[in-house]
Design an enzyme around this catalytic site. Sequence first.
Site, PDB file in Angstrom:
ATOM      1  N   VAL A   5       0.783  -1.137   0.056  1.00 28.14           N
ATOM      2  CA  VAL A   5      -0.109   0.184  -0.051  1.00 28.14           C
ATOM      3  C   VAL A   5       0.729   1.284   0.176  1.00 28.14           C
ATOM      4  CG1 VAL A   5      -1.816   1.250   1.059  1.00 28.14           C
ATOM      5  CG2 VAL A   5      -1.950  -1.327   1.066  1.00 28.14           C
ATOM      6  N   TYR A   6       1.684   1.406   0.951  1.00 27.24           N
ATOM      7  CA  TYR A   6       2.435   2.587   1.230  1.00 27.24           C
ATOM      8  C   TYR A   6       3.687   2.703  -0.152  1.00 27.24           C
ATOM      9  CZ  TYR A   6       6.315   5.599   3.233  1.00 27.24           C
ATOM     10  OH  TYR A   6       7.212   6.570   3.309  1.00 27.24           O
ATOM     11  N   GLY A   7       4.067   1.611  -0.378  1.00 25.67           N
ATOM     12  CA  GLY A   7       5.109   1.559  -1.533  1.00 25.67           C
ATOM     13  C   GLY A   7       4.528   2.033  -2.683  1.00 25.67           C
TER      14      GLY A   7
END
Length: 245
Positions: free
Chosen positions: A163-165
């Site tokens: 998600v973050y990446g």
Amino acid sequence: MKSALITGANKGIGFETAKQLLQNGYYVFLGSRDLKNGSEAVTKLKLEGLTSAEAVQLDVTDEHSVKAAREEIGSNINALDVLINNAGINGGMPYTALEANTDQFFTTYNTNVFGVARVTQAFIDLLRKSSEPRIVNVSTSVGSLSLQSNPAWPAYDYAKYAVYGSSKAAMNMYTVHLAYELRDTAFKVNAVCPGYTKTEFTNYNGGDVEEAAKRIVKYALIDRNGPTGKFFSEESNPEAHEIPW
């Protein structure tokens, strides 16, 4: 006096970045989703003798908040010299591509991607009035498609945050296009990874926040001969600093 706006500046790397820009003679607007937290951060800075600071309520996920911040800041200055898009979230657990739900993706992208676009578009007119406008989008090596897909990368087996990446990879692409659209102007637009840093974001694991902020400030202060449209990470590439997208 030159001026800067930093989103998510009431704590962590954003706060330290504000501190270092103040030490370099800037007037700094500390964007904070909660104005009380922003005001408390400004009080801390003023107790250290750094008085050219002002808190602004700014929730990057809220169009009305962003527009109100633009009006408030625009009523105080004629031009904005530096914009640092620092506000970001990690999306929460589970982090994996097969387990993270769509709400996690949407919420994270709303801050890390859409929020960057909202703020940049809202303040671009004030930035255009600066003789040397700078935009720094705070990124991460985790958002590098090249590094994430390279088994030889030291962090290959543990830096997998779908998600973050992916949100930071999308923000990186926005940075590329933004730099391209502003290529024939005085703007310098770059993505900078501050590195794994001891903040609330990492449960206070990692390197010193002072060093992380210094990496961001470096690209906020570059002169007219400095780079634009680049991706930098001193942690991932200590010698040349630039890393692949």
